[in-house]
Design a protein around this motif. Structure first.
Motif, mmCIF file in Angstrom:
data_model
loop_
_atom_site.group_PDB
_atom_site.id
_atom_site.type_symbol
_atom_site.label_atom_id
_atom_site.label_comp_id
_atom_site.label_asym_id
_atom_site.label_seq_id
_atom_site.Cartn_x
_atom_site.Cartn_y
_atom_site.Cartn_z
ATOM 1 N N THR A 13 0.768 -1.183 -0.084
ATOM 2 C CA THR A 13 -0.164 0.028 0.017
ATOM 3 C C THR A 13 0.705 1.260 0.016
ATOM 4 O OG1 THR A 13 -1.682 -1.246 1.034
ATOM 5 C CG2 THR A 13 -1.786 1.254 1.237
ATOM 6 N N ASP A 23 4.081 1.521 -1.136
ATOM 7 C CA ASP A 23 4.676 1.628 -2.344
ATOM 8 C C ASP A 23 3.747 1.931 -3.540
ATOM 9 O OD1 ASP A 23 7.250 0.915 -1.213
ATOM 10 O OD2 ASP A 23 6.762 -1.425 -1.754
ATOM 11 N N SER A 24 2.421 1.892 -3.397
ATOM 12 C CA SER A 24 1.438 2.287 -4.288
ATOM 13 C C SER A 24 1.655 3.742 -4.650
ATOM 14 C CB SER A 24 0.045 1.681 -4.163
ATOM 15 O OG SER A 24 -0.405 2.274 -3.108
ATOM 16 N N GLY A 25 1.842 4.429 -3.735
ATOM 17 C CA GLY A 25 1.758 6.016 -3.868
ATOM 18 C C GLY A 25 0.400 6.585 -3.578
ATOM 19 N N ARG A 50 -2.405 8.235 -1.433
ATOM 20 C CA ARG A 50 -2.513 9.152 -0.246
ATOM 21 C C ARG A 50 -2.823 8.431 0.760
ATOM 22 N NH1 ARG A 50 -4.820 15.035 -1.269
ATOM 23 N NH2 ARG A 50 -2.835 16.194 -0.616
ATOM 24 N N ASP A 71 5.888 13.013 2.605
ATOM 25 C CA ASP A 71 7.218 11.983 2.157
ATOM 26 C C ASP A 71 7.925 11.631 3.188
ATOM 27 O OD1 ASP A 71 6.210 12.327 -0.445
ATOM 28 O OD2 ASP A 71 7.791 14.150 -0.917
ATOM 29 N N ARG A 121 5.704 8.838 4.932
ATOM 30 C CA ARG A 121 5.824 7.749 4.052
ATOM 31 C C ARG A 121 7.119 6.937 4.059
ATOM 32 N NH1 ARG A 121 2.391 6.180 -0.039
ATOM 33 N NH2 ARG A 121 1.415 8.129 0.150
#
Length: 194
Positions: free
Chosen positions: A140, A142-144, A146, A161, A164
């Motif tokens: 999830t 790594d999928s980018g 939000r 960022d 994350r």
């Protein structure tokens, strides 16, 4: 008035008759012996001929004769025969008790092994679940997409960022620790580390 006393008089008469019958019955049974089958016999007649004197326990006249069993002939054997007799085991070691103790020890070991196996299986299952969750969280992240978290005040915060990257590092650490082979059990702790 006499009719009221009649039932009481009748009861007294019945009680006296019962007592007299019982007294006569016990007076008649004056002999007591043990028959050939080993049963005690109470009778008002003498035992049958051939009954040994040691089996006659009571004769008429209220005398009770108690006879002790005769000593066996083996007790009068010479000392040489006694020396050849088997010697009883010395006290202190009971084979049945030892066998029961060994069985109990074996059962305790089996129970401990079964408990350890169940704990190892439970630990392995928890690791597998943690591994699966960490992989899903990493996918999830790594999928980018939000993502948001809830802070200590209960407010929703969107991950930047930096946040994350911290979450990705945490997921990677979990994957390394939970998805690899089981660690060797610690000898001092006696089981797998949690």
């Amino acid at each position: 008035m006499s009719s009221r006393h009649t039932p009481l008089s009748f009861l007294r008469a019945v009680a006296l008759a019962t007592c007299a019958t019982l007294a006569c019955g016990s007076a008649m049974a004056q002999w007591l012996w043990i028959d050939s089958a080993g049963n005690k016999v109470f009778s008002d007649t003498a035992p049958p001929p051939g009954t040994p004197d040691k089996n006659i326990l009571r004769k008429p006249g209220g005398r009770v004769e108690v006879k002790l069993p005769e000593a066996p002939a083996a007790a009068e054997a010479p000392p040489a025969a006694a020396a050849s007799a088997p010697v009883p085991k010395a006290p202190g070691k009971d084979d049945q008790l030892e066998a029961k103790k060994k069985l109990a020890d074996k059962q305790a070991e089996e129970a401990a092994a079964a408990k350890k196996k169940a704990e190892t299986e439970q630990y392995a299952k928890a690791r597998a679940e943690n591994c699966e969750r960490a992989k899903k969280a990493k996918a999830t992240l790594d999928s980018g997409i939000r993502m948001a978290t809830t802070n200590a005040k209960g407010e929703r915060e969107v991950l930047d960022d930096k946040g994350r990257a911290a979450e990705i590092k945490r997921a990677d650490d979990l994957i390394r620790s939970e998805c690899g082979p089981l660690p060797a059990p610690a000898k001092a702790a006696g089981g797998p580390a949690n």
